[in-house]
Design an enzyme around this catalytic site. Sequence first.
Site, short mmCIF file in Angstrom:
data_model
loop_
_atom_site.label_atom_id
_atom_site.label_comp_id
_atom_site.label_asym_id
_atom_site.label_seq_id
_atom_site.Cartn_x
_atom_site.Cartn_y
_atom_site.Cartn_z
N LYS A 1 -16.08 10.79 -11.39
CA LYS A 1 -14.67 10.61 -11.73
C LYS A 1 -13.78 11.49 -10.85
CE LYS A 1 -13.13 11.70 -16.07
NZ LYS A 1 -11.94 12.57 -16.04
N SER A 2 -14.14 12.76 -10.72
CA SER A 2 -13.31 13.68 -9.95
C SER A 2 -13.20 13.22 -8.49
CB SER A 2 -13.90 15.08 -9.98
OG SER A 2 -13.84 15.59 -11.27
N ARG B 1 -9.84 11.73 -6.16
CA ARG B 1 -9.47 12.38 -4.89
C ARG B 1 -9.57 11.41 -3.73
NH1 ARG B 1 -10.89 15.85 -8.66
NH2 ARG B 1 -10.49 18.11 -8.48
N ARG C 1 -0.78 17.74 -23.21
CA ARG C 1 -1.51 18.70 -22.36
C ARG C 1 -0.57 19.51 -21.47
NH1 ARG C 1 -6.69 15.69 -20.09
NH2 ARG C 1 -7.26 17.83 -19.64
N SER D 1 -9.19 26.40 -12.54
CA SER D 1 -8.97 24.97 -12.75
C SER D 1 -8.94 24.24 -11.42
CB SER D 1 -7.65 24.75 -13.49
OG SER D 1 -7.22 23.41 -13.31
N GLN E 1 -8.04 21.30 -11.10
CA GLN E 1 -6.82 20.47 -11.05
C GLN E 1 -5.66 21.26 -10.46
OE1 GLN E 1 -6.43 18.90 -15.02
NE2 GLN E 1 -8.10 17.45 -14.71
N ASP F 1 -16.96 20.28 -18.67
CA ASP F 1 -16.95 19.00 -19.37
C ASP F 1 -18.24 18.74 -20.14
OD1 ASP F 1 -14.40 18.52 -18.43
OD2 ASP F 1 -15.08 17.41 -16.67
N ARG G 1 -15.75 12.19 -24.21
CA ARG G 1 -16.94 13.06 -24.14
C ARG G 1 -17.45 13.42 -25.53
NH1 ARG G 1 -17.40 13.34 -18.75
NH2 ARG G 1 -15.49 13.70 -17.58
C1 S3P Z 1 -11.26 18.01 -13.19
C2 S3P Z 1 -11.18 19.34 -13.49
C3 S3P Z 1 -11.49 19.90 -14.83
C4 S3P Z 1 -12.23 18.89 -15.70
C5 S3P Z 1 -11.64 17.51 -15.62
C6 S3P Z 1 -11.66 17.01 -14.18
C7 S3P Z 1 -10.93 17.57 -11.82
O1 S3P Z 1 -10.27 20.23 -15.45
O2 S3P Z 1 -12.26 19.31 -17.03
O3 S3P Z 1 -12.40 16.62 -16.42
O4 S3P Z 1 -11.26 16.43 -11.45
O5 S3P Z 1 -10.35 18.37 -11.08
P1 S3P Z 1 -9.55 21.66 -15.22
O6 S3P Z 1 -9.15 21.73 -13.80
O7 S3P Z 1 -8.39 21.66 -16.15
O8 S3P Z 1 -10.60 22.67 -15.62
#
Ligand code: S3P
Length: 423
Positions: A13-14, A18, A112, A156, A158, A305, A378
Amino acid sequence: MKVRGAVRPPGDKSISHRALMLAALAHGRSELAGLLTGEDVKSTARVLRQLGAVISPIRDGGTVTVRASRITHPASRLHCGNSGTTARLMLGVLAGQRFPATLTGDASLRRRPMRRVTEPLRAMGADIEEERGDALPLTIRGGRLHPLAYTSPVASAQVKSALLLAGLSGGVAVSVREPYLSRDHTERLFLHLGLALRLEHGAISFHPPAPTVPPFRLSIPGDASSAAFLVAAAVLAEGGELAIENAGVNPTRTGFLVVLERMGARVERVNLRDEGGEPVADLIARPAALQGTVVTAAEVPTLVDEVPILAVLASRAEGETVFREVGELRVKESNRLELIAANLRAVGVAAEAQGNDLHVRGTTRPPGGRVETARDHRLAMAFAVLATLPGADVRLSERASVAISYPGFFRDLERMNGARHRD
Ligand code: S3P
């Protein structure tokens, strides 16, 4: 149940988010194989299409093509659905663009926190207007940005990725330091595309060479977090062996396997290879007797996660398991910290959030009771794995949320159940 055969987890997913964003910032035609078909990735594609990228339909097994030239002013609000990664990373992409855009999301995403990203983006010069405080909807008007050296209070990916993307789309240097290393997919993809990224004195530093990204081809590995549910089902099984093929094993994502090994379950990695700068392997998982453990604060970013499924495994381990400093779980798709504990109690397990720590005491009693998933994918998958135990009577409030990250989850769980198809 007994497990058997081989399962391929869906695309990461991540990395899928990207890859789509970078392809939309590239000039030309990119091709992405193995992209996740889950709802979160479709949210990113929808938002990028609103900004002018031409993205082919996202379907299982197909290659997705992205044609982009320059992203442009959207005609309406950008709806990020349930996806925190879409919202936060897109804020970074939009910070370098000279038009206003409003981002919003579903009820969970609108709860959030966003200031962890908007504060540093403002420091770079983006103009961001809040409607309801530290949450979506937000209107961002990017423009001429200044370079930024930022120390993030949270580990993080993100936050880190939003800032790197802002540097790229705005053509300015950015360096980011974080308390612990979070997943590094953005850095790896930048390097894979030849974008100048360096580790300097413990900070990730990016000096944009030119504001253009080359179009690219990428094969996306299976998601380590989705693989974790399959591994866990095999560990809890009564017998057999399961192969989980083409799983990402990036060390910033495999804390789950490290902790599992400490608990007594060794997962073999075979056919180790590289896909687009990411390590990939096939995993072989087998049933094991588990011991409780302590998950440290430094390990949390590498398994953030996987806490729901690790907590489920801890409920079957001998003794107590403690997860230290998992307060971030309160601001995920649901308040995961409280819901993991409450749902474990609901099925007969002693579990409690104490401050920012989670405590779970293992039991051998079959789990029984109703689980409230709060539509958190999840939580649904973690408790569905618990429901495979012999004698379990676990009922989920819903199952549809798995479509966020693993649309074929229940089909795969069914398919690996060797006991059903047997002799
Ligand atoms: C993610 C970063 C994580 C993760 C999320 C996906 C990402 O969050 O929990 O499911 O793709 O960068 P955080 O950056 O808030 O830890």
